[in-house]
Design a protein around this motif. Sequence first.
Motif, PDB file in Angstrom:
ATOM      1  N   TYR A  90       8.993 -57.658 -22.581  1.00 56.23           N
ATOM      2  CA  TYR A  90       8.025 -56.568 -22.717  1.00 56.23           C
ATOM      3  C   TYR A  90       8.698 -55.203 -22.660  1.00 56.23           C
ATOM      4  N   LYS A  91       9.503 -54.993 -21.637  1.00 53.40           N
ATOM      5  CA  LYS A  91      10.062 -53.659 -21.409  1.00 53.40           C
ATOM      6  C   LYS A  91      10.972 -53.232 -22.557  1.00 53.40           C
ATOM      7  N   THR A  92      11.839 -54.123 -23.008  1.00 51.71           N
ATOM      8  CA  THR A  92      12.745 -53.775 -24.102  1.00 51.71           C
ATOM      9  C   THR A  92      11.975 -53.531 -25.391  1.00 51.71           C
ATOM     10  N   ALA A  93      10.966 -54.372 -25.651  1.00 53.11           N
ATOM     11  CA  ALA A  93      10.146 -54.186 -26.851  1.00 53.11           C
ATOM     12  C   ALA A  93       9.469 -52.817 -26.832  1.00 53.11           C
ATOM     13  N   LEU A  94       8.922 -52.433 -25.689  1.00 62.56           N
ATOM     14  CA  LEU A  94       8.252 -51.141 -25.569  1.00 62.56           C
ATOM     15  C   LEU A  94       9.234 -49.996 -25.792  1.00 62.56           C
ATOM     16  N   HIS A  95      10.418 -50.096 -25.217  1.00 66.57           N
ATOM     17  CA  HIS A  95      11.426 -49.042 -25.391  1.00 66.57           C
ATOM     18  C   HIS A  95      11.870 -48.931 -26.847  1.00 66.57           C
ATOM     19  N   LEU A  96      12.010 -50.074 -27.525  1.00 66.46           N
ATOM     20  CA  LEU A  96      12.386 -50.028 -28.933  1.00 66.46           C
ATOM     21  C   LEU A  96      11.275 -49.404 -29.778  1.00 66.46           C
ATOM     22  N   GLY A 134      -1.971 -43.365 -29.628  1.00 71.41           N
ATOM     23  CA  GLY A 134      -3.225 -43.093 -30.323  1.00 71.41           C
ATOM     24  C   GLY A 134      -3.367 -43.816 -31.649  1.00 71.41           C
ATOM     25  N   GLY A 135      -2.687 -44.968 -31.790  1.00 79.84           N
ATOM     26  CA  GLY A 135      -2.920 -45.775 -32.976  1.00 79.84           C
ATOM     27  C   GLY A 135      -1.709 -46.134 -33.809  1.00 79.84           C
ATOM     28  N   ARG A 136      -0.469 -45.874 -33.343  1.00 86.74           N
ATOM     29  CA  ARG A 136       0.702 -46.241 -34.145  1.00 86.74           C
ATOM     30  C   ARG A 136       1.025 -47.718 -33.939  1.00 86.74           C
ATOM     31  N   HIS A 137       0.966 -48.485 -35.031  1.00 87.95           N
ATOM     32  CA  HIS A 137       1.182 -49.933 -34.974  1.00 87.95           C
ATOM     33  C   HIS A 137       2.629 -50.249 -35.345  1.00 87.95           C
ATOM     34  N   ARG A 172       0.356 -53.415 -27.824  1.00 88.36           N
ATOM     35  CA  ARG A 172      -0.992 -52.926 -27.468  1.00 88.36           C
ATOM     36  C   ARG A 172      -0.903 -51.686 -26.602  1.00 88.36           C
ATOM     37  N   ASP A 173      -0.002 -51.692 -25.632  1.00 90.27           N
ATOM     38  CA  ASP A 173       0.143 -50.528 -24.759  1.00 90.27           C
ATOM     39  C   ASP A 173       0.697 -49.334 -25.543  1.00 90.27           C
ATOM     40  N   TYR A 174       1.625 -49.598 -26.454  1.00 91.55           N
ATOM     41  CA  TYR A 174       2.185 -48.519 -27.260  1.00 91.55           C
ATOM     42  C   TYR A 174       1.129 -47.957 -28.216  1.00 91.55           C
ATOM     43  N   LEU A 175       0.268 -48.819 -28.714  1.00 87.73           N
ATOM     44  CA  LEU A 175      -0.828 -48.387 -29.583  1.00 87.73           C
ATOM     45  C   LEU A 175      -1.727 -47.400 -28.835  1.00 87.73           C
ATOM     46  N   ASP A 176      -2.045 -47.712 -27.579  1.00 86.67           N
ATOM     47  CA  ASP A 176      -2.853 -46.793 -26.758  1.00 86.67           C
ATOM     48  C   ASP A 176      -2.080 -45.516 -26.444  1.00 86.67           C
TER      49      ASP A 176
END
Length: 372
Positions: free
Chosen positions: A200-206, A255-258, A248-252
């Motif tokens: 999770y953490k590495t994916a979010l940072h990337l 504000g909507g970047r997938h 999902r957390d990055y999307l929030d």
Amino acid sequence: MRDVVEIGLGKTAQRGYHLDDIAIVPSRRTRDVDDVSTGWQLDAYQFGIPCVGHPSDATMSPASAVRLGQLGGLGVLNVEGLWTRYENPTKVLEELAGLDEDAPATKRLQEVYAEPIRPDLITERVRELREGGGTVAVRVSPQHTLALAPVILDAGVDLLVIQGTIVSAEHVSTTDEPLNLKEFIADLDLPVIVGGCTDYKTALHLMRTGAAGVIVGIGGDEWSTTESVLGIRVPMATAIADAAAARRDYLDETGGRHVHLIADGDIRTSGDIAKALGCGADAVMLGEPLSLCEEAPAGGAWWHSAASHPSLPRGAFEAAGEPLGSMERLLFGPADAPDGQLNLFGGLRRAMAKCGYRDLKEFQKVGLVLDR
């Protein structure tokens, strides 16, 4: 809450699950298979099937990458591979295809990959991809991105894939200038896919680097030796689900970047593809399965990009076998065996139809059961 197991006094481990550990659960609805769409889109580029070719020289030549694009997928050429080291690598590939299981294949791989990369051949291969039509994508390792990027960008690619066994947004080095992914991507006007990652953490940072796509996994299959060499094994079902939670957390957060997730590892059959997408992936990266098609440049032999590492190879060499059929048949059938290795995306379509979902975004909501 994730299961945490105490493996000894003061040491715990999180429990993870492989794709073989889970199964898809059909819903109350079914759907006609002809009403199902397997299309997806990365940035401005649309694809008919969620298939990305693993950038191994065993499977991806300029011709086979173009062919995969014609069939709706995304072919990715390795700009650190044989096609940018040799004017005509056909003889080298034929030699490798002729090696048997008893040959010192790893040593020979190291020898043929010792030839230096030629910038003029990068330009030539990109031109060949461009002339073939479709989306032009190439792969470069994080270690060589800063050196090769000017040549790659001048050649004119559509998508850049920065891929290593493990890629982080916070690489630390006291000897070399590290690649700052966030700054590098911000300076580009084309989408970048980065990976692999395993949590999770590495994916979010990337995702926070501005990447358009993140590769989840390390390409692990029965021929990968990353676990033996580095002790790293990736339970892909858990890794994909964790990366999907990060998305999902990055999307929030944005504000909507997938950001698209591409699963790379533990995928051999159409059922594996369906389960990877059901865990939250947008597409899968296929390596060994594509080595079984007639268009594969190594004639059925298979090796990972890391199998030729000069000092620490991390992949065994699979000797060539009989191809199962054309790339089109591999992807779309018909199949004459019940093992899921042919008609890969026909199998995916039928799985989606059996569960009542009309497109890939909906199918990511499918129920899963743990039965191992």
